[in-house]
Design a protein around this motif. Structure first.
Motif, PDB file in Angstrom:
ATOM      1  N   UNK A 221       0.829  -1.205   0.000  1.00 25.57           N
ATOM      2  CA  UNK A 221       0.000   0.000   0.000  1.00 25.57           C
ATOM      3  C   UNK A 221       0.864   1.257   0.000  1.00 25.57           C
ATOM      4  N   UNK A 222       1.942   1.247   0.783  1.00 27.79           N
ATOM      5  CA  UNK A 222       2.858   2.394   0.804  1.00 27.79           C
ATOM      6  C   UNK A 222       3.493   2.605  -0.559  1.00 27.79           C
ATOM      7  N   UNK A 223       3.829   1.510  -1.224  1.00 29.41           N
ATOM      8  CA  UNK A 223       4.433   1.614  -2.552  1.00 29.41           C
ATOM      9  C   UNK A 223       3.425   2.175  -3.563  1.00 29.41           C
ATOM     10  N   UNK A 224       2.170   1.754  -3.438  1.00 29.14           N
ATOM     11  CA  UNK A 224       1.136   2.279  -4.338  1.00 29.14           C
ATOM     12  C   UNK A 224       0.949   3.777  -4.140  1.00 29.14           C
ATOM     13  N   UNK A 225       0.891   4.200  -2.885  1.00 32.35           N
ATOM     14  CA  UNK A 225       0.722   5.630  -2.601  1.00 32.35           C
ATOM     15  C   UNK A 225       1.934   6.431  -3.082  1.00 32.35           C
ATOM     16  N   UNK A 226       3.112   5.849  -2.951  1.00 32.62           N
ATOM     17  CA  UNK A 226       4.327   6.530  -3.433  1.00 32.62           C
ATOM     18  C   UNK A 226       4.295   6.660  -4.950  1.00 32.62           C
ATOM     19  N   UNK A 227       3.793   5.634  -5.627  1.00 37.27           N
ATOM     20  CA  UNK A 227       3.676   5.696  -7.086  1.00 37.27           C
ATOM     21  C   UNK A 227       2.737   6.814  -7.502  1.00 37.27           C
TER      22      UNK A 227
END
Length: 427
Positions: free
Chosen positions: A100-106
């Motif tokens: 989820x953190x990676x998605x938000x960073x993207x």
């Protein structure tokens, strides 16, 4: 989008074997080509909507703008897609925090954006409060009722049909026409109330006046009140056209301000959803005071299936359909009716009938789709198709119900004046 694809993001929330296909604007996809439901993410705005408001509000915004769609979807009646999505629910999972953190960073790598909500979206609860619109105050109720009903009488006529009756109909069978079913519902109400020519009826939340017309044709003196000016204009013109001014009246008035008392009966069809649960005691007390001893109330309202779920509408319904709307369970409502001094004579659940009613409304909207889009714009036309199809499915799933309560105001000598057995045709 660099980093994770849209399909990768969707995969955070779905098991790999979920019966759904996701196709996105970035060329990514998830799920088999022959999945029963395909959801298309058309542009990046849909992603930003979902990032800002995960859940129903973000999805609704994207759908109303056309940012998400489906090849199987009919905008006037998305029921089949909704039904297909219910099969996906067991495959939804909690996302891994790192994913989820990676998605938000993207998403953030493309810039922090807060796209505007659709122009048809109403204000949030907090915004309404800041404007002095206290929920279920007279001013608050007037504003929220006007928001829902003062749209366009012509638009409502496209899906309600000639009866202009915006409540659950009563079907002898699934083959019964909507017009016959609506007439049967209105007749059932009048029959349950035991009204005869010359009796006085108060109709709270009268809508466009269909009850007024039918009651007046029976010789019943009927007063209907609503907070919608559009409905009043329609109802008054309908009464004039029928030549029923001597027995029927529609007023722009809060039910709490009706000065008359001593009514033989009161009906309230689909209005309680606007009252607010903490105001139920006042609501039933007001009706009790407006009835003569031995007078009857027919209260007809949508309910929750049980008493332990939340009472208030979610953000989609609150901002787009019924601001400040609340639903209670059948038992909670009946308790408040008894506490107000009424005796409940009869109660029934018409849940299946409302699902059928909504399917008819969706079919009517579908047959008038181009006209509806030309009149109110595609987002608003999509909104009503979405709302009605979603409600139909929820009635079928028994998530919500609709109950009629027939009640009597006791006289000083009790209430044994009504017949020993039901006096109306229960079909």
């Amino acid at each position: 989008m660099a980093g994770m694809s849209v399909a990768d993001m969707a995969g955070l929330f779905l098991r790999p074997d979920a019966p759904i296909r996701i196709e996105a604007f970035d060329g990514s996809s998830l799920g088999p080509h022959d999945a029963p439901v395909c959801i298309q993410v058309k542009n990046s705005r849909a992603v930003y909507y979902m990032a800002e408001h995960p859940g129903e509000l973000g999805l609704a915004r994207a759908y109303l703008q056309g940012d998400i769609d489906s090849p199987q979807l009919i905008p006037a009646d998305p029921y089949e897609v909704f039904k297909g999505l219910t099969a996906v629910k067991p495959y939804v999972r909690r996302p891994d925090p790192r994913g989820l953190a990676r998605a938000l960073a993207t998403i953030a790598s493309h810039g922090i954006r807060l796209p505007h909500a659709p122009a048809i979206e109403g204000p949030s609860r907090l915004k309404r409060l800041s404007e002095g619109l206290v929920p279920h105050s007279k001013a608050g109720d007037a504003a929220t009722v006007s928001y829902h009903y003062d749209q366009s009488n012509e638009f409502y006529a496209m899906f309600l049909g000639p009866s202009m009756t915006y409540t659950c109909a009563l079907f002898d069978s699934p083959a019964t026409s909507l017009e016959d079913a609506q007439k049967a519902k209105l007749n059932l109400v009048l029959d349950k109330l035991g009204l005869k020519a010359g009796d006085r009826l108060l109709d709270i939340g009268c809508g466009w006046g269909s009850m007024e017309i039918l009651a007046a044709r029976r010789g019943i003196h009927v007063l209907g009140v609503t907070l919608s000016q559009e409905q009043v204009s329609w109802g008054q013109e309908w009464i004039r056209r029928e030549g029923l001014e001597d027995v029927a009246e529609v007023r722009l008035m809060d039910y709490r301000d009706v000065p008359e008392t001593g009514f033989d009966a009161v009906c309230s069809l689909g209005m309680m959803e606007h009252v607010g649960i903490k105001h139920y005691p006042q609501y039933f007390a007001e009706i009790f005071d407006k009835l003569k001893p031995g007078g009857m109330l027919l209260n007809h309202q949508i309910t929750r299936t049980n008493s332990y779920v939340g009472k208030s509408a979610g953000p989609f319904i609150d901002r787009y359909i019924f601001p400040d709307g609340q639903l209670a369970s059948p038992g909670e409502i009946e308790t408040k009716i008894h506490d107000a001094g009424f005796e409940v004579v009869h109660e029934e659940n018409l849940r299946q009938h409302y699902a059928l009613t909504l399917h008819h409304w969706n079919a009517n909207l579908r047959s008038h789709w181009d006209e509806a889009v030309a009149l109110v714009g595609e987002p608003k036309a999509r909104l009503w198709g979405l709302y009605m199809a979603g409600c139909a499915l929820n009635f079928e799933l028994n998530t919500i119900q609709i109950h009629q309560y027939l009640c009597v105001r006791p006289g000083s000598d009790g209430t044994d004046a009504y017949p020993l057995r039901p006096w109306w045709d229960a079909r």
